[in-house]
Design a protein around this motif. Structure first.
Motif, PDB file in Angstrom:
ATOM      1  N   PRO A   1      36.785  -4.025 -33.254  1.00  0.00           N
ATOM      2  CA  PRO A   1      36.707  -3.417 -34.586  1.00  0.00           C
ATOM      3  C   PRO A   1      37.042  -2.054 -34.767  1.00  0.00           C
ATOM      4  N   ASP A   2      37.510  -1.860 -35.959  1.00  0.00           N
ATOM      5  CA  ASP A   2      37.885  -0.430 -36.062  1.00  0.00           C
ATOM      6  C   ASP A   2      36.623   0.403 -36.313  1.00  0.00           C
ATOM      7  N   GLY A   3      35.687  -0.260 -36.858  1.00  0.00           N
ATOM      8  CA  GLY A   3      34.401   0.415 -37.096  1.00  0.00           C
ATOM      9  C   GLY A   3      33.302  -0.543 -37.445  1.00  0.00           C
ATOM     10  N   ARG A   4      32.323   0.099 -37.719  1.00  0.00           N
ATOM     11  CA  ARG A   4      30.922  -0.712 -38.624  1.00  0.00           C
ATOM     12  C   ARG A   4      31.582  -1.110 -40.010  1.00  0.00           C
ATOM     13  N   PRO A   5      31.083  -2.158 -40.407  1.00  0.00           N
ATOM     14  CA  PRO A   5      31.143  -2.596 -41.607  1.00  0.00           C
ATOM     15  C   PRO A   5      30.239  -2.006 -42.686  1.00  0.00           C
ATOM     16  N   ARG A   6      30.726  -1.657 -43.806  1.00  0.00           N
ATOM     17  CA  ARG A   6      29.680  -1.155 -44.521  1.00  0.00           C
ATOM     18  C   ARG A   6      28.574  -1.927 -45.111  1.00  0.00           C
ATOM     19  N   ALA A   7      28.562  -3.036 -45.299  1.00  0.00           N
ATOM     20  CA  ALA A   7      27.772  -3.921 -45.566  1.00  0.00           C
ATOM     21  C   ALA A   7      27.802  -5.300 -45.022  1.00  0.00           C
ATOM     22  N   VAL A   8      26.767  -5.969 -44.675  1.00  0.00           N
ATOM     23  CA  VAL A   8      26.858  -7.430 -44.290  1.00  0.00           C
ATOM     24  C   VAL A   8      26.440  -8.269 -45.217  1.00  0.00           C
ATOM     25  N   LEU A   9      27.188  -9.338 -45.646  1.00  0.00           N
ATOM     26  CA  LEU A   9      26.946 -10.301 -46.515  1.00  0.00           C
ATOM     27  C   LEU A   9      26.741 -11.478 -45.950  1.00  0.00           C
ATOM     28  N   ILE A  10      25.549 -12.439 -46.184  1.00  0.00           N
ATOM     29  CA  ILE A  10      25.339 -13.712 -45.290  1.00  0.00           C
ATOM     30  C   ILE A  10      25.092 -14.861 -46.635  1.00  0.00           C
TER      31      ILE A  10
ATOM     32  N   LEU B   1      28.169  -9.368 -34.015  1.00  0.00           N
ATOM     33  CA  LEU B   1      27.535  -8.440 -34.554  1.00  0.00           C
ATOM     34  C   LEU B   1      27.375  -7.240 -33.294  1.00  0.00           C
ATOM     35  N   ASP B   2      27.101  -7.988 -32.204  1.00  0.00           N
ATOM     36  CA  ASP B   2      27.192  -6.808 -31.056  1.00  0.00           C
ATOM     37  C   ASP B   2      28.402  -6.162 -30.736  1.00  0.00           C
ATOM     38  N   ARG B   3      29.539  -7.073 -31.001  1.00  0.00           N
ATOM     39  CA  ARG B   3      30.884  -6.514 -30.854  1.00  0.00           C
ATOM     40  C   ARG B   3      31.133  -5.305 -31.871  1.00  0.00           C
ATOM     41  N   THR B   4      30.628  -5.517 -33.303  1.00  0.00           N
ATOM     42  CA  THR B   4      30.861  -4.532 -34.179  1.00  0.00           C
ATOM     43  C   THR B   4      29.854  -3.178 -34.122  1.00  0.00           C
TER      44      THR B   4
END
Length: 376
Positions: free
Chosen positions: A49-58, A192-195
């Motif tokens: 990944p380029d970076g962490r997402p701003r938000a995670v929607l489920i 989410l471990d990879r991010t």
């Protein structure tokens, strides 16, 4: 009414288990390993990944998606907001549910879809809406479903085949069934471990699977009630209102999961709250007629035709060792001060994921035993 004679009759339990709930609980460790393998096959372990997402929607239907969102949000902590998208619609049927992205969702956000069905038109429409907004979409669902086709054909989409068992193909899966939770949760933990949002590398997931296998050995139907913590808990909760108190960050989702499983699998109401707030939230309840000391059982009640009075029983789930700053002594004092019995579960030492898995697995077995012995 709970038939306690069934608890120590493995063959009778197997005959009563028409939904494969005991098998699902026993196979939780194997389900984690299969789901981790499916995630690896989908390319999760090779993501950069380029970076962490701003938000995670489920998004997803029922208690399974709710529990997955709860667990991921707890494990991720403050590193990135995790938001569950609640469905709307006129009925809980797959064809009636609809989901909408929040207005601010865009290319820096991640949409996770978790469903044991995959035929919901609303989830396919949600994925298409996310693509138009530039969101990355990751879906965990059974293979060969409309949702799988929608996500697999997208440039910013990743589909992970849900780990299912052959005996689950002939009937709809209960959202709170033990196997469903781990089949949906495990690939998303790996993602989410990879991010970098949480820590769940492959070796940690293998340890979770090992802990689940250990609990299956301790809580299986062949183990007698007196040495089986899940059967003991089920027997203690017979004809009671479970009041589930949790202490420790990750015990909260385990307690809420237990309440949901009791409702869906066993048809039993339950309340869940975290300590120390639970003491104030449920203090009046324990002082009411639901407390054992407030309404003692009528000596002259007909034990054959009349059900016993419903009394509260506290279930204390803890995910950290005794000692230190703890509200557990106050919880015990409040419960026993109102003549309310208390059951306690505390996992063996281990990493956060392992202790969380132990609490969930033990309470899952207890909910299944209550369901089978009550004829639900």
């Amino acid at each position: 009414m709970l038939d306690e004679s069934l608890l120590d009759a493995p063959e009778a339990l197997a005959e009563a288990d028409r939904r494969g709930l005991l098998r699902g609980a026993a196979e939780a460790g194997a389900r984690v390993r299969t789901a981790a393998r499916h995630a690896a096959e989908a390319g999760i372990n090779n993501l950069k990944p380029d970076g962490r997402p701003r938000a995670v929607l489920i998004a997803g239907p029922g208690a399974a998606a709710t529990c997955v969102a709860d667990l991921l949000g707890t494990l991720a902590g403050a590193t990135s907001p995790v938001t569950r998208l609640a469905p709307t619609g006129v009925a809980p049927a797959a064809g009636a549910l609809r989901w909408e992205l929040p207005g601010w969702a865009g290319s820096v956000d991640l949409l996770l879809i978790a469903t044991p069905d995959g035929t919901e038109p609303g989830l396919s429409l949600l994925a298409e809406q996310a693509y138009r907004r530039g969101c990355t979409v990751v879906a965990v669902a059974p293979a060969g479903t409309p949702l799988a086709e929608t996500v697999q054909g997208a440039a910013h989409g990743l589909f992970i085949r849900m780990a299912t068992a052959p005996y689950e193909q002939d009937q709809p899966l209960a959202a709170s069934a033990p196997g469903v939770l781990w089949a949906l949760l495990t690939p998303l933990l790996a993602l989410l471990d990879r991010t970098g949002l949480l820590t769940a590398p492959p070796d940690a997931l293998e340890k979770v699977a090992d802990r689940l296998d250990h609990i299956a050995e301790r809580c299986g139907p062949a183990i007698a009630t007196y040495s089986n913590p899940a059967k003991t808990l089920a027997a203690e909760l017979a004809d009671t209102l479970p009041v589930i108190w949790t202490e420790g960050t990750s015990a909260g989702p385990a307690g809420r999961r237990f309440a949901a499983a009791l409702a869906e699998l066993a048809g039993r109401p339950a309340l869940a709250a975290e300590l120390p707030e639970a003491l104030a939230a449920h203090g009046a309840l324990l002082a009411s007629r639901l407390a054992a000391g407030a309404d003692p059982d009528d000596f002259f009640r007909d034990r054959v035709t009349e059900a016993p009075a419903l009394h509260a029983r506290v279930v204390l789930l803890r995910d950290r060792p005794a000692g230190g700053l703890s509200a557990a002594p106050s919880a015990r004092e409040l419960a026993l001060g109102h003549d309310t019995a208390i059951s306690e579960l505390e996992p063996e030492d281990g990493a956060e994921l392992e202790t969380l898995a132990e609490l969930i697995a033990t309470t899952d077995f207890a909910a299944v035993y209550l369901a089978l012995t009550a004829g639900t």
